[in-house]
Design an enzyme around this catalytic site. Structure first.
Site, PDB file in Angstrom:
ATOM      1  N   CYS A 191      44.438  39.648  41.882  1.00 23.37           N
ATOM      2  CA  CYS A 191      44.339  38.318  42.487  1.00 23.37           C
ATOM      3  C   CYS A 191      42.976  38.002  43.103  1.00 23.37           C
ATOM      4  O   CYS A 191      42.101  38.847  43.217  1.00 23.37           O
ATOM      5  CB  CYS A 191      45.477  38.077  43.467  1.00 23.37           C
ATOM      6  SG  CYS A 191      47.085  38.106  42.623  1.00 23.37           S
ATOM      7  N   ASP A 192      42.874  36.748  43.541  1.00 25.09           N
ATOM      8  CA  ASP A 192      41.594  36.059  43.680  1.00 25.09           C
ATOM      9  C   ASP A 192      40.580  36.679  44.636  1.00 25.09           C
ATOM     10  O   ASP A 192      39.417  36.815  44.298  1.00 25.09           O
ATOM     11  CB  ASP A 192      41.847  34.620  44.128  1.00 25.09           C
ATOM     12  CG  ASP A 192      42.609  33.824  43.095  1.00 25.09           C
ATOM     13  OD1 ASP A 192      43.496  34.404  42.456  1.00 25.09           O
ATOM     14  OD2 ASP A 192      42.322  32.636  42.929  1.00 25.09           O
ATOM     15  N   LYS A 193      40.951  36.980  45.861  1.00 21.60           N
ATOM     16  CA  LYS A 193      39.984  37.468  46.847  1.00 21.60           C
ATOM     17  C   LYS A 193      40.094  38.961  47.064  1.00 21.60           C
ATOM     18  O   LYS A 193      39.185  39.571  47.613  1.00 21.60           O
ATOM     19  CB  LYS A 193      40.178  36.758  48.204  1.00 21.60           C
ATOM     20  CG  LYS A 193      40.247  35.247  48.130  1.00 21.60           C
ATOM     21  CD  LYS A 193      39.080  34.674  47.372  1.00 21.60           C
ATOM     22  CE  LYS A 193      39.343  33.243  46.950  1.00 21.60           C
ATOM     23  NZ  LYS A 193      40.565  33.022  46.206  1.00 21.60           N
ATOM     24  N   CYS A 247      48.429  35.317  37.707  1.00 24.29           N
ATOM     25  CA  CYS A 247      48.795  34.138  36.920  1.00 24.29           C
ATOM     26  C   CYS A 247      48.172  34.161  35.527  1.00 24.29           C
ATOM     27  O   CYS A 247      47.004  34.515  35.357  1.00 24.29           O
ATOM     28  CB  CYS A 247      48.396  32.874  37.667  1.00 24.29           C
ATOM     29  SG  CYS A 247      49.245  32.702  39.251  1.00 24.29           S
ATOM     30  N   SER A 289      40.446  25.983  41.921  1.00 20.17           N
ATOM     31  CA  SER A 289      41.144  27.110  41.333  1.00 20.17           C
ATOM     32  C   SER A 289      40.578  27.386  39.952  1.00 20.17           C
ATOM     33  O   SER A 289      40.099  26.479  39.264  1.00 20.17           O
ATOM     34  CB  SER A 289      42.631  26.783  41.223  1.00 20.17           C
ATOM     35  OG  SER A 289      43.273  27.631  40.296  1.00 20.17           O
TER      36      SER A 289
END
Length: 542
Positions: free
Chosen positions: A121-123, A193, A468
């Site tokens: 995931c992102d961070k 995702c 995003s």
């Protein structure tokens, strides 16, 4: 070894006494490497719900290779859950630095000889990569892998499908029962995702940097091979410790240039322009914005994965993943860079064959001669902005329209939901920067609403916040200087014409410099009161 500081000698007897309480035995205090395992498991984030199983495999690999594993928890924020009208997204980007601090604290305080980050995931992945550079001990990152795409009526779905379906429902294009079916079908299980959004972009670039084992970046969360790769990672970290191979010895300026080139080739998230420079800084390497544009001008776009096209991360993985992409563009890459596989890039891609041309195109049949991201300048963003050019409809590459001004994301969402936005408009959402929001929240909700309502190919969006990785369309983020610092974005007034020329890499407000100067002189920055974590974060930016 670092661990000798607390396991060898008479004076460390109290340390050993404490560690015996955790289950360590005499043999664990010998010459076995002590390996930390940073586990970002949580049961609220789909990308992380399976990380305990991967962590256990990493630890098994460490033990079987003659090491002693120690595990601790790392926080993980899900951007999909945090974004919207609340303040959840204010915490997302700042958490990246917190994660790097978390790893530094645990590794530094407990004298580990090396460490493995189990992440997704992102961070979380960027934060762990920052820690790799900062600590400079032998380390490997295991990214948890993408989610399999959902499916409904023979259509592939992901979480963006659901965000956009809300816009479709708002325009009466679908009924509530169809929205519910999409909701139920979009996210079928564990994994980040299922498109080339920020999480998967950063997983891919982790592999390119040489900091995860080959094929890790696209190997899916539910793939049986993922557990085997996690086990192999545990074995490999012990090898790295015994060789004392530290990241600064093999992750170089050229490694980061490889990452940018692959990023442009695959059309990764605009957030990579935030994360790669922050990671590079921890390696004492500078990555200016112009370097991203340099490689965007040189590297062709060879694959279209959602949101840029119809292909999924599953298609990408089955086509060979990152090694296949690097094989395609090897003439551009620095192929002698080393990796945690203890091989060079050239050695890692030597055996790649059978690349599916319909998924990963050849150089002479590229989607575009230009890379997937572009850096824009102009009187609206004199210090730069970024757009995911691979996800922009050709007819919106040049656009002039009237500004619709909002000083928060929630104001913009309300306007879109109330059908106040019409084709041709340029939505401006400001005070969304690192200091202004604070925390530079993503704008997936408004962009997805526009897409679902059929406006993404006729309405542009500009913000000093960010988007995003799932955003598509003419959405320009990271406008700098930000509004909180009285950047030109604060000078825009309702109805002002804004011209976006992505071809010429320009974003301009159609008023003269003297008018902009006079307006900025009269700007009064909104008052606010911050405390706790966000207050400390903003202070750290000064």
């Amino acid at each position: 070894m670092n661990s000798n500081r607390i396991k060898i000698g008479i004076e460390t007897s109290p340390h050993r006494a404490l560690l015996r309480a955790t289950g360590l035995k005499d043999e664990d205090f010998g010459d076995k490497p002590w390996i930390g395992v940073a586990n970002s498991y949580t049961n609220i984030v789909p990308g992380h719900i399976h990380l305990n199983q991967l962590t256990e495999q990493v630890m098994n690999g460490i033990r079987d290779a003659g090491g002693v594993p120690f595990v601790w928890g790392v926080p993980a924020i899900c951007d999909g859950l945090a974004m919207g009208k609340g303040h959840g997204m204010n915490y997302s980007l700042p958490s990246r630095n917190h994660i790097a601090d978390n790893v530094e604290l645990m590794v530094g305080a407990h004298s580990f000889d090396g460490w493995v980050g189990v992440t997704n995931c992102d961070k979380i992945t960027p934060g762990m990569l920052m820690a790799v550079g900062r600590i400079n001990l032998p380390s490997i990152i295991v990214t948890g892998g993408p989610m399999k795409p959902g499916e409904l009526d023979n259509q592939k779905l992901d979480v963006i499908s659901c965000f956009e379906a809300v816009g479709e429902y708002n325009c009466n294009l679908i009924k509530k029962d169809q929205l519910n079916k999409i909701e139920i079908s979009s996210c079928p299980g564990a994994g980040s995702c299922a498109g080339l959004f920020t999480a998967n972009s950063m997983a891919c670039l982790t592999e390119v940097l040489g900091l995860s084992l080959t094929r890790c970046g696209t190997m899916h969360a539910v793939d049986l091979e993922k557990s085997k790769l996690a086990y192999k990672t545990g074995q490999q970290i012990v090898k790295l410790v015994k060789k004392n191979l530290r990241p600064h010895e093999f992750v170089t300026q050229k490694s980061f240039e490889n990452a940018i080139m692959v990023d442009m080739c695959i059309g990764g998230s605009t957030n990579t322009v935030l994360h790669l420079p922050a990671i590079a800084k921890e390696f004492d390497i500078d990555l200016p914005l112009d370097l991203f544009q340099k490689y965007s001008d040189e590297i062709p776009n060879l694959i279209k994965i959602r949101p840029s096209g119809s292909h999924t991360m599953n298609d990408f993985d089955k086509s060979g993943g990152i090694p296949a992409i690097m094989k395609r563009i090897q003439t551009f890459l620095n192929i002698n860079e080393r990796t945690v596989d203890l091989k060079t890039v050239a050695e890692n891609i030597k055996s790649v064959h059978g690349i599916k041309d319909d998924i990963i195109r050849t150089l002479d049949h590229s989607y575009s001669d230009q890379g997937g991201l572009s850096i824009l300048y102009g009187n609206l963003c004199p210090e730069g902005s970024v757009v995911k050019i691979a996800a922009v409809d050709p007819k919106m590459m040049i656009h002039t329209g009237p500004a619709r001004i909002y000083n928060s994301e929630s104001e913009a969402i309300d306007a879109i939901m109330q059908n106040k936005i019409v084709p041709g408009d340029v939505i401006v959402i400001r005070y969304m920067g690192k200091k202004g929001a604070p925390g530079m929240p993503e704008m997936l909700s408004p962009t997805s609403l526009l897409a679902g309502m059929g406006l993404i190919d006729s309405v542009a969006l500009i913000t000093d916040g960010r988007f995003s990785g799932g955003t598509r369309g003419p959405c320009i983020g990271h406008v700098s200087p930000e509004a909180w610092e009285k950047g030109p974005i604060t000078a825009i007034e309702e109805g002002d014409l804004i011209t976006i020329d992505i071809i010429k890499r320009k974003v301009d407000l159609q008023i003269g410099p003297e008018v902009i100067r006079q307006r900025l002189e009269n700007i009064r920055i909104p008052q606010r009161k911050l405390n706790g974590f966000l207050s400390n974060y903003v202070k750290s930016l000064d």
